[in-house]
Write a protein that holds these residues in place. Structure first.
Motif, PDB file in Angstrom:
ATOM      1  N   PHE A  63      15.207  17.840   7.847  1.00 50.76           N
ATOM      2  CA  PHE A  63      15.581  16.474   7.417  1.00 50.76           C
ATOM      3  C   PHE A  63      16.828  16.493   6.536  1.00 50.76           C
ATOM      4  O   PHE A  63      16.649  15.646   5.643  1.00 50.76           O
ATOM      5  CB  PHE A  63      14.408  15.580   6.907  1.00 50.76           C
ATOM      6  CG  PHE A  63      13.235  15.326   7.877  1.00 50.76           C
ATOM      7  CD1 PHE A  63      13.610  14.393   8.832  1.00 50.76           C
ATOM      8  CD2 PHE A  63      11.971  15.867   7.579  1.00 50.76           C
ATOM      9  CE1 PHE A  63      12.461  14.232   9.890  1.00 50.76           C
ATOM     10  CE2 PHE A  63      11.220  15.764   8.876  1.00 50.76           C
ATOM     11  CZ  PHE A  63      11.382  14.732   9.735  1.00 50.76           C
ATOM     12  N   CYS A 111       3.952  14.598   5.185  1.00 52.46           N
ATOM     13  CA  CYS A 111       5.138  15.146   5.664  1.00 52.46           C
ATOM     14  C   CYS A 111       5.710  16.326   4.810  1.00 52.46           C
ATOM     15  O   CYS A 111       6.204  17.547   5.363  1.00 52.46           O
ATOM     16  CB  CYS A 111       6.136  13.969   5.631  1.00 52.46           C
ATOM     17  SG  CYS A 111       7.767  14.482   6.275  1.00 52.46           S
ATOM     18  N   ASN A 115       6.208  20.237   5.985  1.00 52.38           N
ATOM     19  CA  ASN A 115       7.497  20.803   6.110  1.00 52.38           C
ATOM     20  C   ASN A 115       8.192  21.353   5.218  1.00 52.38           C
ATOM     21  O   ASN A 115       9.292  22.054   5.260  1.00 52.38           O
ATOM     22  CB  ASN A 115       8.255  19.374   6.436  1.00 52.38           C
ATOM     23  CG  ASN A 115       8.354  18.792   7.694  1.00 52.38           C
ATOM     24  OD1 ASN A 115       8.342  19.495   8.863  1.00 52.38           O
ATOM     25  ND2 ASN A 115       7.962  17.399   7.873  1.00 52.38           N
ATOM     26  N   PRO A 197      16.272  10.678   4.509  1.00 50.86           N
ATOM     27  CA  PRO A 197      15.592   9.280   4.731  1.00 50.86           C
ATOM     28  C   PRO A 197      15.660   8.480   3.492  1.00 50.86           C
ATOM     29  O   PRO A 197      15.386   9.173   2.354  1.00 50.86           O
ATOM     30  CB  PRO A 197      14.095   9.722   5.018  1.00 50.86           C
ATOM     31  CG  PRO A 197      14.017  11.104   5.877  1.00 50.86           C
ATOM     32  CD  PRO A 197      14.993  11.844   5.202  1.00 50.86           C
ATOM     33  N   TRP A 215      11.706   9.578  -3.640  1.00 50.31           N
ATOM     34  CA  TRP A 215      10.768   8.695  -3.281  1.00 50.31           C
ATOM     35  C   TRP A 215      10.780   7.086  -4.101  1.00 50.31           C
ATOM     36  O   TRP A 215       9.591   6.783  -4.481  1.00 50.31           O
ATOM     37  CB  TRP A 215       9.426   9.419  -3.382  1.00 50.31           C
ATOM     38  CG  TRP A 215       9.450  10.585  -2.579  1.00 50.31           C
ATOM     39  CD1 TRP A 215       9.543  10.826  -1.082  1.00 50.31           C
ATOM     40  CD2 TRP A 215       9.513  11.857  -3.056  1.00 50.31           C
ATOM     41  NE1 TRP A 215       9.405  12.157  -0.817  1.00 50.31           N
ATOM     42  CE2 TRP A 215       9.535  12.725  -1.911  1.00 50.31           C
ATOM     43  CE3 TRP A 215       9.703  12.467  -4.455  1.00 50.31           C
ATOM     44  CZ2 TRP A 215       9.808  14.415  -2.094  1.00 50.31           C
ATOM     45  CZ3 TRP A 215       9.799  13.979  -4.531  1.00 50.31           C
ATOM     46  CH2 TRP A 215       9.883  14.797  -3.491  1.00 50.31           C
TER      47      TRP A 215
HETATM   48  S1  SF4 Z   1       8.536  13.192   2.961  1.00 50.21           S
HETATM   49 FE1  SF4 Z   1      10.689  13.214   3.018  1.00 50.21          FE
HETATM   50  S2  SF4 Z   1      11.047  14.781   1.380  1.00 50.21           S
HETATM   51 FE2  SF4 Z   1       9.115  15.457   1.957  1.00 50.21          FE
HETATM   52  S3  SF4 Z   1       9.532  16.720   3.719  1.00 50.21           S
HETATM   53 FE3  SF4 Z   1       9.377  14.803   4.588  1.00 50.21          FE
HETATM   54  S4  SF4 Z   1      11.488  14.011   4.850  1.00 50.21           S
HETATM   55 FE4  SF4 Z   1      11.367  15.816   3.496  1.00 50.21          FE
END
Ligand code: SF4
Length: 238
Positions: A63, A111, A115, A197, A215
């Motif tokens: 991302f 997430c 990731n 994002p 965030w």
């Molecule tokens: S929540 Fe946002 S910052 Fe964290 S891994 Fe997913 S896309 Fe990346």
């Protein structure tokens, strides 16, 4: 090693002093993680002046902004860096099949766990390196204000923070002094650059703390890579 003693010694130290110590005391047993932000570039530049071929690990969450990937590739080539890219175990397609679309909006902690945090944790176990350098600083966020030059994480890895005593102003002064290249997104108003994002990284026009654009509007402050490094837990681990 008595971490308390070493932290006392480095209480007001400049980054190069901490770096030289770490590279000397852990030859071939230390590595760095970086997302190639401004502080990371400063640290990489300092490392490059002390040693060569130092291993740097970049977590490609899938991302990242294209600008970040392009900048990372360019600097790796131009500075002849030893950069390794870590990717999540689960492909984006599988992740979507299993957890639906826009996981970063629905559950950003999970997430980040899938990731970022887990791929790095797995890598650390796999390669057996126990000493990890990163460019975090006390002044970046409230969550980091008690950070020390040396800390331990939950897995008893040693975390080394050469820039911990530096401010953002010092980082940018170093960048100007040495004419270092930077991620072009800084010129667009971002002050901390993570995933693309907008719920994860947004512009921070009010300069309301370096990480205020991460965030934004949520209670989440950290991706999780550094959250097991609270002063309290470190005290327990010492
Ligand atoms: S929540 Fe946002 S910052 Fe964290 S891994 Fe997913 S896309 Fe990346």
């Amino acid at each position: 090693m008595d971490i308390k003693e070493v932290n006392e010694k480095f209480r007001h130290s400049e980054p190069e002093e901490i770096l030289e110590w770490a590279i000397k005391i852990f030859p071939y047993q230390a590595a760095m993680t970086s997302s190639f932000q401004a502080s990371g570039i400063v640290l990489i530049h300092m490392i490059k002046r002390i040693t060569f071929d130092f291993p740097i690990f970049f977590i490609d969450t899938g991302f990242h902004f294209p600008e970040t990937l392009e900048f990372k590739n360019r600097i790796t080539k131009e500075w002849n860096l030893n950069v390794h890219t870590i990717i999540p175990m689960m492909s984006k397609r599988k992740l979507e099949q299993k957890h639906g679309r826009f996981l970063y909006e629905k559950d950003p902690d999970f997430c980040c766990l899938v990731n970022k945090v887990t791929p790095l944790r797995n890598l650390k176990k796999e390669i057996g390196v126990r000493n990890w350098i990163s460019a975090i600083r006390k002044d970046q966020a409230e969550t980091r204000k008690n950070f020390m030059p040396l800390m331990r994480d939950n897995e008893r890895n040693l975390r080394i923070h050469p820039l911990v005593n530096w401010t953002g102003q010092k980082v940018w002064a170093y960048i100007r002094e040495h004419n270092l290249p930077c991620n072009p997104l800084y010129d667009q108003g971002y002050t901390s650059i993570g995933c693309f994002p907008s719920c994860c990284t947004s512009k921070n026009e009010h300069e309301n703390g370096e990480r205020a654009g991460r965030w934004s509007g949520r209670s989440k402050l950290e991706c999780g890579l550094h959250t097991d490094l609270t002063a309290e837990k470190t005290k327990e681990a010492l």
